[in-house]
Design a protein around this motif. Structure first.
Motif, PDB file in Angstrom:
ATOM      1  N   SER A  89       0.276  -0.569 -19.599  1.00 28.86           N
ATOM      2  CA  SER A  89      -0.187  -0.173 -18.271  1.00 28.86           C
ATOM      3  C   SER A  89       0.274  -1.168 -17.217  1.00 28.86           C
ATOM      4  CB  SER A  89      -1.715  -0.090 -18.242  1.00 28.86           C
ATOM      5  OG  SER A  89      -2.182   0.921 -19.097  1.00 28.86           O
ATOM      6  N   VAL A  90       0.626  -0.637 -16.049  1.00 28.08           N
ATOM      7  CA  VAL A  90       0.989  -1.465 -14.903  1.00 28.08           C
ATOM      8  C   VAL A  90      -0.294  -1.961 -14.244  1.00 28.08           C
ATOM      9  CG1 VAL A  90       2.121  -1.505 -12.653  1.00 28.08           C
ATOM     10  CG2 VAL A  90       3.142  -0.200 -14.543  1.00 28.08           C
ATOM     11  N   LEU A  91      -0.380  -3.268 -14.015  1.00 29.93           N
ATOM     12  CA  LEU A  91      -1.577  -3.858 -13.421  1.00 29.93           C
ATOM     13  C   LEU A  91      -1.416  -4.150 -11.938  1.00 29.93           C
ATOM     14  CD1 LEU A  91      -2.521  -6.388 -16.247  1.00 29.93           C
ATOM     15  CD2 LEU A  91      -3.336  -4.048 -15.911  1.00 29.93           C
ATOM     16  N   THR A  92      -0.230  -4.585 -11.535  1.00 27.30           N
ATOM     17  CA  THR A  92       0.017  -4.961 -10.135  1.00 27.30           C
ATOM     18  C   THR A  92       1.456  -4.649  -9.778  1.00 27.30           C
ATOM     19  OG1 THR A  92      -1.568  -6.792 -10.325  1.00 27.30           O
ATOM     20  CG2 THR A  92      -0.061  -6.874  -8.467  1.00 27.30           C
ATOM     21  N   ILE A  93       1.668  -4.213  -8.527  1.00 33.82           N
ATOM     22  CA  ILE A  93       3.013  -4.013  -7.998  1.00 33.82           C
ATOM     23  C   ILE A  93       3.099  -4.709  -6.648  1.00 33.82           C
ATOM     24  CG2 ILE A  93       4.679  -2.333  -7.096  1.00 33.82           C
ATOM     25  CD1 ILE A  93       3.688  -0.363  -9.142  1.00 33.82           C
ATOM     26  N   ARG A  94       4.196  -5.396  -6.395  1.00 37.84           N
ATOM     27  CA  ARG A  94       4.455  -6.005  -5.096  1.00 37.84           C
ATOM     28  C   ARG A  94       5.848  -5.602  -4.623  1.00 37.84           C
ATOM     29  NH1 ARG A  94      -0.049  -6.233  -4.938  1.00 37.84           N
ATOM     30  NH2 ARG A  94      -1.485  -7.997  -4.833  1.00 37.84           N
ATOM     31  N   LEU A  95       5.967  -5.393  -3.303  1.00 40.42           N
ATOM     32  CA  LEU A  95       7.228  -4.963  -2.695  1.00 40.42           C
ATOM     33  C   LEU A  95       7.598  -5.889  -1.541  1.00 40.42           C
ATOM     34  CD1 LEU A  95       6.247  -1.217  -2.102  1.00 40.42           C
ATOM     35  CD2 LEU A  95       7.641  -2.025  -3.980  1.00 40.42           C
ATOM     36  N   ASN A  96       8.899  -6.149  -1.388  1.00 38.06           N
ATOM     37  CA  ASN A  96       9.439  -6.613  -0.112  1.00 38.06           C
ATOM     38  C   ASN A  96      10.768  -5.904   0.100  1.00 38.06           C
ATOM     39  OD1 ASN A  96      11.425  -8.036  -1.536  1.00 38.06           O
ATOM     40  ND2 ASN A  96      10.420 -10.025  -1.279  1.00 38.06           N
ATOM     41  N   ARG A  97      11.517  -6.291   1.102  1.00 32.59           N
ATOM     42  CA  ARG A  97      12.735  -5.531   1.423  1.00 32.59           C
ATOM     43  C   ARG A  97      13.886  -5.822   0.471  1.00 32.59           C
ATOM     44  NH1 ARG A  97      11.828  -2.608   5.837  1.00 32.59           N
ATOM     45  NH2 ARG A  97      10.324  -3.347   7.390  1.00 32.59           N
ATOM     46  N   GLU A  98      13.654  -6.699  -0.483  1.00 31.36           N
ATOM     47  CA  GLU A  98      14.685  -7.022  -1.463  1.00 31.36           C
ATOM     48  C   GLU A  98      14.331  -6.547  -2.876  1.00 31.36           C
ATOM     49  OE1 GLU A  98      17.516  -8.515  -0.665  1.00 31.36           O
ATOM     50  OE2 GLU A  98      17.020  -8.946   1.426  1.00 31.36           O
ATOM     51  N   ARG A  99      13.074  -6.670  -3.242  1.00 30.80           N
ATOM     52  CA  ARG A  99      12.690  -6.474  -4.632  1.00 30.80           C
ATOM     53  C   ARG A  99      11.403  -5.663  -4.785  1.00 30.80           C
ATOM     54  NH1 ARG A  99      17.211  -7.898  -5.137  1.00 30.80           N
ATOM     55  NH2 ARG A  99      18.004  -9.769  -6.217  1.00 30.80           N
ATOM     56  N   TYR A 143       8.537  -7.335 -14.516  1.00 34.37           N
ATOM     57  CA  TYR A 143       9.826  -6.687 -14.304  1.00 34.37           C
ATOM     58  C   TYR A 143      10.215  -6.795 -12.835  1.00 34.37           C
ATOM     59  CZ  TYR A 143       9.327  -4.617 -18.953  1.00 34.37           C
ATOM     60  OH  TYR A 143       9.191  -4.436 -20.316  1.00 34.37           O
ATOM     61  N   ILE A 144      11.504  -7.059 -12.590  1.00 33.43           N
ATOM     62  CA  ILE A 144      12.018  -7.226 -11.229  1.00 33.43           C
ATOM     63  C   ILE A 144      13.108  -6.188 -10.992  1.00 33.43           C
ATOM     64  CG2 ILE A 144      13.163  -8.795  -9.623  1.00 33.43           C
ATOM     65  CD1 ILE A 144      12.025 -11.112 -11.377  1.00 33.43           C
ATOM     66  N   TYR A 145      12.936  -5.384  -9.923  1.00 32.29           N
ATOM     67  CA  TYR A 145      13.894  -4.326  -9.575  1.00 32.29           C
ATOM     68  C   TYR A 145      14.524  -4.612  -8.221  1.00 32.29           C
ATOM     69  CZ  TYR A 145      11.969  -1.554 -13.399  1.00 32.29           C
ATOM     70  OH  TYR A 145      11.578  -1.124 -14.629  1.00 32.29           O
ATOM     71  N   ASN A 146      15.787  -4.211  -8.097  1.00 29.81           N
ATOM     72  CA  ASN A 146      16.482  -4.290  -6.829  1.00 29.81           C
ATOM     73  C   ASN A 146      16.090  -3.094  -5.963  1.00 29.81           C
ATOM     74  OD1 ASN A 146      18.299  -5.032  -4.819  1.00 29.81           O
ATOM     75  ND2 ASN A 146      19.984  -3.886  -5.762  1.00 29.81           N
ATOM     76  N   LEU A 147      15.596  -3.332  -4.775  1.00 29.45           N
ATOM     77  CA  LEU A 147      15.117  -2.227  -3.952  1.00 29.45           C
ATOM     78  C   LEU A 147      16.239  -1.287  -3.518  1.00 29.45           C
ATOM     79  CD1 LEU A 147      12.300  -1.419  -2.568  1.00 29.45           C
ATOM     80  CD2 LEU A 147      13.391  -2.214  -0.488  1.00 29.45           C
ATOM     81  N   ASP A 187       1.699 -12.540  -6.891  1.00 30.48           N
ATOM     82  CA  ASP A 187       2.047 -12.243  -5.502  1.00 30.48           C
ATOM     83  C   ASP A 187       3.534 -12.468  -5.302  1.00 30.48           C
ATOM     84  OD1 ASP A 187       1.325 -11.234  -3.027  1.00 30.48           O
ATOM     85  OD2 ASP A 187       1.078 -13.210  -2.144  1.00 30.48           O
ATOM     86  N   LEU A 188       4.045 -11.875  -4.213  1.00 26.73           N
ATOM     87  CA  LEU A 188       5.463 -11.917  -3.868  1.00 26.73           C
ATOM     88  C   LEU A 188       5.586 -12.229  -2.386  1.00 26.73           C
ATOM     89  CD1 LEU A 188       8.531 -11.191  -4.479  1.00 26.73           C
ATOM     90  CD2 LEU A 188       7.918  -8.840  -3.832  1.00 26.73           C
ATOM     91  N   THR A 189       6.477 -13.156  -2.031  1.00 20.97           N
ATOM     92  CA  THR A 189       6.699 -13.446  -0.616  1.00 20.97           C
ATOM     93  C   THR A 189       7.304 -12.229   0.080  1.00 20.97           C
ATOM     94  OG1 THR A 189       8.846 -14.424  -1.163  1.00 20.97           O
ATOM     95  CG2 THR A 189       6.976 -15.930  -0.930  1.00 20.97           C
ATOM     96  N   THR A 190       7.035 -12.091   1.375  1.00 19.31           N
ATOM     97  CA  THR A 190       7.478 -10.901   2.105  1.00 19.31           C
ATOM     98  C   THR A 190       8.436 -11.215   3.240  1.00 19.31           C
ATOM     99  OG1 THR A 190       5.544 -11.017   3.563  1.00 19.31           O
ATOM    100  CG2 THR A 190       5.345  -9.656   1.584  1.00 19.31           C
ATOM    101  N   ASN A 191       8.725 -12.495   3.503  1.00 19.19           N
ATOM    102  CA  ASN A 191       9.642 -12.827   4.599  1.00 19.19           C
ATOM    103  C   ASN A 191      11.070 -12.464   4.229  1.00 19.19           C
ATOM    104  OD1 ASN A 191       9.215 -14.954   2.702  1.00 19.19           O
ATOM    105  ND2 ASN A 191      10.363 -16.353   4.023  1.00 19.19           N
ATOM    106  N   ALA A 192      11.880 -12.160   5.233  1.00 18.44           N
ATOM    107  CA  ALA A 192      13.232 -11.631   5.020  1.00 18.44           C
ATOM    108  C   ALA A 192      14.099 -12.605   4.233  1.00 18.44           C
ATOM    109  CB  ALA A 192      13.877 -11.327   6.375  1.00 18.44           C
ATOM    110  N   PHE A 245      13.814   3.875   4.573  1.00 18.06           N
ATOM    111  CA  PHE A 245      13.869   2.799   3.589  1.00 18.06           C
ATOM    112  C   PHE A 245      15.202   2.821   2.892  1.00 18.06           C
ATOM    113  CE2 PHE A 245      13.219   5.187  -0.348  1.00 18.06           C
ATOM    114  CZ  PHE A 245      12.570   6.302   0.077  1.00 18.06           C
ATOM    115  N   PRO A 246      15.590   1.714   2.255  1.00 18.60           N
ATOM    116  CA  PRO A 246      16.956   1.598   1.790  1.00 18.60           C
ATOM    117  C   PRO A 246      17.377   2.279   0.507  1.00 18.60           C
ATOM    118  CG  PRO A 246      15.790  -0.479   1.546  1.00 18.60           C
ATOM    119  CD  PRO A 246      14.879   0.466   2.264  1.00 18.60           C
ATOM    120  N   PRO A 247      16.509   2.608  -0.467  1.00 18.96           N
ATOM    121  CA  PRO A 247      17.069   3.008  -1.762  1.00 18.96           C
ATOM    122  C   PRO A 247      17.826   4.334  -1.759  1.00 18.96           C
ATOM    123  CG  PRO A 247      14.741   2.440  -1.930  1.00 18.96           C
ATOM    124  CD  PRO A 247      15.065   2.562  -0.487  1.00 18.96           C
TER     125      PRO A 247
END
Length: 426
Positions: free
Chosen positions: A124-134, A144-148, A169-174, A418-420
């Motif tokens: 099961s997935v417990l947490t997801i974090r997004l920024n403009r890169e990952r 797991y790390i995905y390319n956005l 947690d994941l940083t969100t700055n560009a 969004f980019p994908p």
């Protein structure tokens, strides 16, 4: 915990509630779908509207398919009974985990109703974090790390310390993508991992007890931490791990920290827990107090010298006295009407005024004005949110009907889309 939290309330109420990366959107996941509210509307409007879908009501026939040119949307794809709903800033990209199969991550374009891709995991997935890169996906024993840009997996961090709370947690700055997660199941160690260069950065001990919550500031140069004991909150520099601030949440009894958040200017930090009190701390150095890293070997203040001398005789008592005298208490507090099973908070800036906003699992959002003098904060707004509210749904085009679109691939040139590219994987 995460910027969002899954709840185990009655299935007719909210499963998930959280703020997006810049605290401009509240995301709500419930039995019939998902809802997004703008925090500026909560502050400025007397009635609320939302973006989202109530899939069970809109598509009672599970076999019904809706076609927009070559786009075929099947409602029963796991976008109802949402356990996790994460949105990329204010764009149309969202990621959903459903009760139907919590091992599957659905990446979804909600204005065109286009499933971009699904990814299946072995747990099961417990947490997801997004920024403009990952996109970062946390399971209890791996990340797991995905390319956005193309939704392809870049890396997986296997055999991480058991993380049943999904603390991450994941940083969100560009241009930045640092991940923070527990480095131990026995102590409150934090591990920093660079999701751009795919390399470890640093590990440092934040607490004696295991970690319960991690949160980066918007610049990505500080991180707030809390342990499962919940009495002390600390802030460390990133990536060095030097301790900058230490705050005592309040009474000494243990609590469960649900949420930590920085203000956009990093001048304040707020925390919420399983009590009715939200604490706000002011991030300013106290005269005469030097916040050294935990492992620093440099000489300390006169108070440190006294402590070291006394500790030879009363080591157990001194640690407690030292902590009480060197930590700061909250600058301001906000009182919720009562304790809830879960809640999330954000520090929201609007028209040069700072507000504390708390969204609760029983379907309410509260806004408090944060004044320069601190103290007990005034409640200025209260709204009902979630499936039991009387808010009306709008589409991004401003009407109540689903948006008719021929778009099959998101617009790469529109940051609000969004980019994908379209991509499918197992």
């Amino acid at each position: 915990m995460s910027s969002g939290t899954a709840t185990d309330e009655n299935p007719e109420t909210i499963n998930y509630i959280g703020f997006n990366q810049d605290a401009k959107i509240i995301s709500v996941g419930h039995k019939e779908g998902y809802m997004f509210y703008k925090t500026v509307d909560i502050l400025e409007n007397s009635t609320l509207t939302y973006e989202g879908e109530n899939l069970t009501r809109e598509f009672p026939d599970k076999s019904l398919r809706i076609s927009h040119e070559s786009v075929e949307v099947v409602p029963d794809l796991g976008l109802n009974n949402c356990l996790i709903v994460e949105r990329l800033f204010s764009s149309a990209l969202m990621v959903v985990i459903s009760q139907k199969d919590p091992r599957v991550m659905h990446v979804y374009h909600f204005t065109s109703r286009n499933i971009i891709c699904d990814h299946r995991f072995n747990k099961s997935v417990l947490t997801i974090r997004l920024n403009r890169e990952r996109i970062v996906v946390c399971l209890e024993d791996c990340i797991y790390i995905y390319n956005l840009k193309d939704m392809k997996m870049m890396h997986n961090i296997m055999d991480t310390p058991l993380n049943k709370l999904g603390v991450l947690d994941l940083t969100t700055n560009a241009g930045n993508a640092l991940i923070a997660y527990p480095a131990s199941t026995d102590t409150g160690s934090v591990h920093l991992f660079d999701a751009i260069n795919l390399s470890s950065v640093n590990t440092f001990v934040a607490h004696e007890g295991t970690l319960a919550c991690l949160k980066f500031n918007q610049e990505g140069n500080m991180i707030a931490t809390a342990s499962t004991k919940g009495t002390v909150i600390r802030i460390y520099s990133v990536p060095t791990g030097n301790r900058l601030f230490e705050f005592r949440r309040g009474v000494s009894r243990c609590v469960t920290i649900y949420s930590l958040c920085f203000s956009s200017d990093s001048k304040y930090l707020a925390s919420s827990s399983n009590t009715e009190t939200v604490h706000v701390f002011k991030l300013e150095k106290t005269e005469g107090v030097d916040h050294k890293p935990e492992s620093s070997s440099e000489g300390g203040s006169w108070f440190d010298t006294i402590n070291k001398t006394i500790s030879a005789y009363m080591p157990s008592q001194v640690m407690q006295v030292s902590e009480l005298m060197t930590t700061e208490r909250s600058f301001a507090t906000a009182k919720l009407p009562g304790a809830t099973r879960s809640n999330q908070i954000a520090l929201v800036s609007n028209k040069n005024q700072q507000y504390v906003m708390a969204a609760t699992s029983d379907g309410f959002v509260y806004a408090y004005r944060l004044d320069a003098e601190g103290g007990e904060l005034d409640l200025i707004k209260q709204h009902r949110i979630g499936p039991k509210s009387d808010t009306c749904r709008i589409s991004p085009t401003g009407t109540g009907a689903p948006k008719e679109t021929n778009q099959t691939v998101p617009n790469m040139d529109d940051p609000d889309d969004f980019p994908p590219m379209s991509h499918t994987s197992g």
